[in-house]
Write an enzyme that holds these catalytic residues in place. Structure first.
Site, mmCIF file in Angstrom:
data_model
loop_
_atom_site.group_PDB
_atom_site.id
_atom_site.type_symbol
_atom_site.label_atom_id
_atom_site.label_comp_id
_atom_site.label_asym_id
_atom_site.label_seq_id
_atom_site.Cartn_x
_atom_site.Cartn_y
_atom_site.Cartn_z
ATOM 1 N NE ARG A 62 -3.773 -2.379 2.400
ATOM 2 C CZ ARG A 62 -4.740 -2.540 1.765
ATOM 3 N NH1 ARG A 62 -5.252 -1.555 1.040
ATOM 4 N NH2 ARG A 62 -5.368 -3.602 1.853
ATOM 5 C CG ASP A 133 -12.119 0.302 -5.419
ATOM 6 O OD1 ASP A 133 -11.445 0.411 -4.194
ATOM 7 O OD2 ASP A 133 -13.359 0.167 -5.285
ATOM 8 C CG ASN A 154 -15.281 13.942 1.909
ATOM 9 O OD1 ASN A 154 -14.249 14.193 1.551
ATOM 10 N ND2 ASN A 154 -16.662 14.369 0.945
ATOM 11 C CB CYS A 188 -11.923 21.533 3.328
ATOM 12 S SG CYS A 188 -12.074 20.217 2.414
ATOM 13 C CB CYS A 241 -24.029 6.627 2.334
ATOM 14 S SG CYS A 241 -24.378 8.243 2.873
ATOM 15 C CB CYS A 244 -19.812 13.060 3.322
ATOM 16 S SG CYS A 244 -18.961 11.347 2.163
ATOM 17 C CB CYS A 248 -18.878 18.375 -0.787
ATOM 18 S SG CYS A 248 -17.619 19.168 -1.117
#
Length: 311
Positions: A62, A133, A154, A188, A241, A244, A248
Site C-alpha cells: 500500500r 479500486d 470526508n 475545505c 451513501c 457527505c 459538499c
C-alpha cells in the site's frame, strides 16, 4: 529518456486519456509513501476498517508502488466522472449514484488497457499495471501527488472544477514520465458540512474516516447483521451513501457524466419503497444484472432493506 521525449509521451498520454473519457490525468514520481506510514498504521490499530480484514494485508504494498510493479518510476492517476442529476423516487430507498449503471470496474479497466496499448505502441515493452479500486494502492494520496485535487475532510479527493463524484484509477509503470506538481492547497477551509451531515458520525477530525461506522460499510462490506445501534441512522440508504458528497459545496461544480454504460436501468428510478420491500430475486437479477449492487447479493440487499424499513 531525454526531457523532450518525456514531455511528448506524457502529453500524448493525457490527450489519449481525454479521448477515452477521463476528465483528468496527472503523473507523480513513484516512491515509498513514508509520510503515510504512521497514518495507515494508526487507522488500522484503531479498528477503523471494521470487518474489512483485507485492509490489514499487504501493508508494504500500500505504501510502495515498486512492490506492485518492479522498478516502478511513475504513477499515473486518472478520474472518471459518474455524477448524474437523475434521482431515485422521493418515496424510495436510496442507492449511491456510482451504482446506478454498470459496474465501473469493467468499464474503466477496459479503457486503461487501451491506454496501456497506446503507450506500448510508442515505448515497446514496458512493465505496467492498471488498477481500479482493485489493489492495495493509496489512490487518493497518489491523485493528490499528481495534482488532481486535495483530500477533503470526508477523506475523498476533491477537484476544484468537478467536485468529488468520480472514480479514481491508476497506471503504475517502469518509465520515467514528466511529473506534475502535487496539489498542496486545502480548500475545505473551516467548512464542516460533511462532518455535521454524517448520521453515523463516521467522519472524524483530521481527515479520518471511521470506516466501521460508515453507511457504505454497513450496506456493502459488512456480511453480518447490521448492529442495532445503527437503528434510525441509515436514513433510507440501502447500498452505499452519498450524504457527505451531496452536502459538499464543491460538488456544485459537478457536471453530468456522458458514459452510456452508467445510465440507470429504466426500472430503477421508478422503484418505490413498496417495490423494494416486495423485491424478488428475478427482478434483482434483471435490474442489477451488470451493476455493482450485485456485490451485496440478493440476500444482502434484502437485509439492508429490512433493516432500513424497520428503523
Amino acid at each position: 529518456m531525454n526531457p523532450l521525449k518525456k514531455r511528448e509521451i506524457t502529453l500524448s498520454l493525457k490527450q489519449e486519456a481525454k479521448k477515452l473519457g477521463f476528465d483528468f490525468c496527472g503523473v507523480a514520481k513513484s516512491e515509498f509513501l513514508k509520510s503515510e506510514e504512521s497514518h495507515l498504521e494508526n487507522w488500522l490499530k484503531n479498528g477503523f476498517h471494521g470487518e474489512m480484514t483485507y485492509m490489514e494485508n499487504h501493508f508494504d504494498l500500500r505504501l510502495d508502488p515498486g512492490k506492485l510493479v518492479e522498478n516502478a518510476k511513475s504513477v499515473v492517476s486518472l478520474t472518471y466522472n459518474y455524477f448524474t442529476e437523475k434521482e431515485m423516487q422521493a418515496d424510495s430507498f436510496q442507492i449511491s449514484k456510482y451504482a446506478f449503471g454498470e459496474d465501473y470496474h469493467h468499464i474503466i479497466k477496459e479503457k486503461l488497457f487501451r491506454l496501456i496499448n497506446f503507450l506500448k505502441q510508442d515505448l515497446g515493452h514496458i512493465n505496467i499495471r492498471a488498477f481500479v479500486d482493485s489493489a492495495p494502492i493509496l489512490e487518493r494520496v497518489w491523485a493528490e501527488k499528481a495534482g488532481l485535487g486535495w483530500i477533503g475532510k470526508n477523506t475523498l479527493l476533491i477537484n476544484k472544477n468537478r467536485g468529488s463524484f468520480y472514480f479514481l484509477a491508476e497506471l503504475v509503470l517502469d518509465v520515467e514520465l514528466e511529473y506534475d506538481p502535487p496539489f498542496k492547497t486545502d480548500h475545505c477551509g473551516t467548512c464542516t458540512k460533511c462532518i455535521d451531515a454524517c448520521p453515523t458520525e463516521a467522519i472524524l477530525p483530521g481527515k479520518v474516516l471511521d470506516g466501521s461506522k460508515c453507511i457504505s460499510y454497513f450496506t456493502i462490506e459488512l456480511k453480518e447483521e447490521i448492529p442495532t445501534s445503527m437503528k434510525g441512522k441509515l436514513n433510507d440508504w440501502i447500498f452505499g451513501c452519498d450524504i457527505c458528497q451531496d452536502v459538499c459545496p464543491w460538488n456544485r461544480f459537478s457536471k453530468p457524466h456522458r458514459e452510456m454504460a452508467f445510465q440507470p436501468h429504466p426500472d430503477l428510478l421508478e422503484m418505490t419503497k413498496k417495490d423494494w420491500i416486495e423485491l424478488e430475486e428475478t427482478t434483482f437479477q434483471k435490474v442489477f444484472k451488470k451493476s455493482a449492487v450485485k456485490r451485496t447479493k440478493f440476500n444482502g440487499l434484502k437485509r439492508n432493506i429490512d433493516f432500513v424499513q424497520n428503523q
